[in-house]
Design an enzyme around this catalytic site. Structure first.
Site, PDB file in Angstrom:
ATOM      1  N   ARG A 101      26.497 -22.674   5.673  1.00 18.13           N
ATOM      2  CA  ARG A 101      26.156 -21.835   4.523  1.00 18.13           C
ATOM      3  C   ARG A 101      27.280 -21.937   3.513  1.00 18.13           C
ATOM      4  O   ARG A 101      28.455 -22.013   3.905  1.00 18.13           O
ATOM      5  CB  ARG A 101      26.044 -20.362   4.943  1.00 18.13           C
ATOM      6  N   LYS A 160      15.467 -28.792  10.816  1.00 19.39           N
ATOM      7  CA  LYS A 160      16.168 -28.333   9.608  1.00 19.39           C
ATOM      8  C   LYS A 160      15.233 -27.535   8.697  1.00 19.39           C
ATOM      9  O   LYS A 160      15.559 -26.422   8.263  1.00 19.39           O
ATOM     10  CB  LYS A 160      16.751 -29.540   8.860  1.00 19.39           C
ATOM     11  N   CYS A 173      19.103 -24.494  -1.513  1.00 26.42           N
ATOM     12  CA  CYS A 173      18.348 -24.967  -0.348  1.00 26.42           C
ATOM     13  C   CYS A 173      17.083 -24.194   0.000  1.00 26.42           C
ATOM     14  O   CYS A 173      16.027 -24.802   0.094  1.00 26.42           O
ATOM     15  CB  CYS A 173      19.279 -25.083   0.841  1.00 26.42           C
ATOM     16  N   LYS A 176      24.912 -15.997  -4.279  1.00 31.10           N
ATOM     17  CA  LYS A 176      25.399 -15.081  -3.249  1.00 31.10           C
ATOM     18  C   LYS A 176      26.919 -15.009  -3.406  1.00 31.10           C
ATOM     19  O   LYS A 176      27.499 -15.824  -4.138  1.00 31.10           O
ATOM     20  CB  LYS A 176      25.003 -15.562  -1.861  1.00 31.10           C
TER      21      LYS A 176
END
Ligand SMILES: NC(=O)C1=CN([C@@H]2O[C@H](COP(=O)(O)OP(=O)(O)OC[C@H]3O[C@@H](n4cnc5c(N)ncnc54)[C@H](O)[C@@H]3O)[C@@H](O)[C@H]2O)C=CC1
Ligand SMILES: O=C(O)[C@H]1O[C@H](OP(=O)(O)OP(=O)(O)OC[C@H]2O[C@@H](n3ccc(=O)[nH]c3=O)[C@H](O)[C@@H]2O)[C@H](O)[C@@H](O)[C@@H]1O
Length: 441
Positions: free
Chosen positions: A155, A205, A261, A321
């Site tokens: 991440r 994935k 993503c 984020k």
């Protein structure tokens, strides 16, 4: 081992640095010469906690080097790791042109007799077979190569920790030997390894990202209902998460998921399913819920102020984020675009992403890394990214410095009791409004 990593973005750079740190000799290749020049001087092109020190120490140990020269990159590595971007095409499918470029470079510049090619970029099921075909088309006689699908799960913002302490490493290959070499490559990390066929590795994935995105859209829908029936989403999330079968992670309601993503990978999986005549209704709804989530926060604001025109509006947080400077598909951009259309005077704050965001807007939006500057004399504020700097900003200050302290918190940063006592008008996600207020334009 001697490794070349193609692509020095979030994944390639972190992977390259990690492999150097555990003792391998790594060359990171990128077509972006400016990036490479910066990296040679020890300057990371991305904001990622902990990365700078690892780049510098491994450059010093001569285990890591950066190049934009294809000869240097591809002549004699034992392993090439593909970590280039796979952005979305207009129809939502994955653009594989950068991956193909690497495959072609490997055959053109490679001089080795044996090679393992590892695909780390997120690619649709079937892509490794395409890579095989692209390479075989113009392979030098006598060269033997094996393919391994090895998707990445890091991440942004915690990429270093995730890479050194990941939950699992997936190794998908048709070759037992290649799979065992890649297992050996990662062995110092002591992370559980799952061996699969290539297609399953590719699917793991997409399924992982789609499942996490589904969890987020699910909790956001529950939050939207909570608001209407008088429940509190924070308590509801905690209560759900205490069930071991569900778990507490990825149940934070808010303005939805962004980043490079989840949005692209969910769309790519819908496309992939469509290609085999399967309509992925569940995932299509997940995407729709997510697209709506920032608009619902704006809608709340519209019910409080008649118009945004000419009003100073603070947007707290631009990155998708905290702990990253990445603004790709950030919910902040949806909010800013809408406010901009409605002629608000927007001052957006972000401690690290303010400069990146500046380049996107010609006029009407001002960016700052000073939270007070964004809030001073503002009529209302939207909280979009839960940076510590935002969460720790004293609530009373809103009353002190804003023209009218009306906060629309898309990340539920504040305790409702504290908000009530501070005197701000506070609207969050999945909770009841505190000190609600109507002002006239
Ligand atoms: N960003 C993330 O957190 C994660 C990304 N992924 C996947 O990893 C892949 C890479 O993602 P990011 O690192 O975020 O991308 P990025 O956009 O940050 O970096 C990609 C890099 O590849 C370079 N590049 C393009 N074509 C090239 C070529 N032919 N040869 C060498 N370099 C080339 C670009 O200049 C750029 O520096 C994508 O498939 C993504 O879906 C997977 C897990 C996490
Ligand atoms: O394939 C990828 O690129 C990566 O995508 C995500 O990682 P990342 O996008 O960096 O960030 P996350 O922490 O997953 O957050 C994604 C978005 O979901 C949002 N989110 C996350 C968790 C939550 O409970 N609620 C929520 O709204 C975040 O605010 C953010 O906008 C996955 O978590 C990684 O495992 C994966 O490797």
């Amino acid at each position: 081992m001697k490794i070349t990593v193609a692509g020095t973005g979030y994944v390639g750079l972190v992977t390259g640095v990690m492999l150097a740190e555990i003792g391998h000799h790594v060359t990171c290749f990128d077509i972006n010469e400016e990036k490479v020049e910066g990296l040679k001087a020890g300057k990371s092109p991305i904001y990622e906690p902990g990365i700078d020190a690892l780049i510098v120490s491994n450059l010093d140990r001569m285990r890591l080097n950066f190049t934009s020269n294809r000869d240097c990159a591809y002549a004699y590595p034992e392993i090439v790791i593909i970590a280039v971007g796979t952005p979305e095409e207009e129809d939502g499918s994955a653009d594989l042109s950068y991956v193909k470029m690497v495959a072609k470079d490997i055959t053109k510049y490679g001089k080795q007799k044996e090679l393992i090619i590892v695909t780390k970029s997120t690619v649709p099921v079937g892509t490794n077979q395409k890579i095989k075909k692209w390479i075989e088309e113009d392979l030098q006689n006598g060269t033997k190569f094996d393919l391994v699908s090895n998707p990445e799960f890091l991440r942004e913002g915690s990429a270093i920790k995730d890479t050194f302490h990941g939950d699992r490493i997936i190794i998908g290959s048709e070759s037992k030997l290649a799979a065992s070499v890649i297992e050996e490559l990662y062995s110092p990390l002591n992370i559980p390894i799952l061996h699969t066929d290539i297609e399953s590795a590719e699917m793991i994935k997409y399924a992982s990202n789609a499942f996490l995105a589904t969890k987020i859209s699910f909790i956001n829908e529950i939050a939207n209902i909570c608001e209407k029936v008088g429940a509190n989403i924070e308590d509801v999330s905690t209560g759900i998460g205490l069930d071991n079968r569900i778990g507490p992670k990825f149940l934070q309601a808010g303005v939805g998921y962004g980043g490079s993503c989840f949005p692209k990978d969910t769309k790519a999986l819908v496309q992939l399913a469509g290609n085999v005549k399967h309509k992925f209704d569940l995932l299509e709804s997940v995407i729709e819920v997510n697209n709506n989530q920032p608009l619902l926060l704006l809608q709340k604001a519209r019910e409080v102020v008649d118009s945004f025109k000419g009003k100073k509006v603070a947007v707290l947080g631009v990155a998708f984020k905290p702990n990253t400077d990445d603004i790709r598909e950030a919910a902040s951009l949806t909010i800013i675009n809408e406010l901009n259309k409605e002629q608000a005077i927007i001052v957006a704050y972000d401690p690290v992403a303010h400069l990146k965001a500046k380049d996107l807007y010609k006029q009407g939006v001002f960016f700052t890394n000073d939270i007070r500057e964004a809030l001073t004399d503002a009529t209302l504020a939207f909280i979009i990214t839960e940076w510590d700097e935002v969460k720790e900003f004293p609530i009373e200050k809103y009353v002190e410095i804003m023209e009218t302290p009306i906060i629309f918190d898309g990340r539920n940063c504040y305790d409702l009791h504290k908000a009530k006592n501070s005197g701000i008008s506070y609207y969050s996600v999945g909770r009841q409004a505190v000190n609600p207020l109507i002002i006239n334009s």
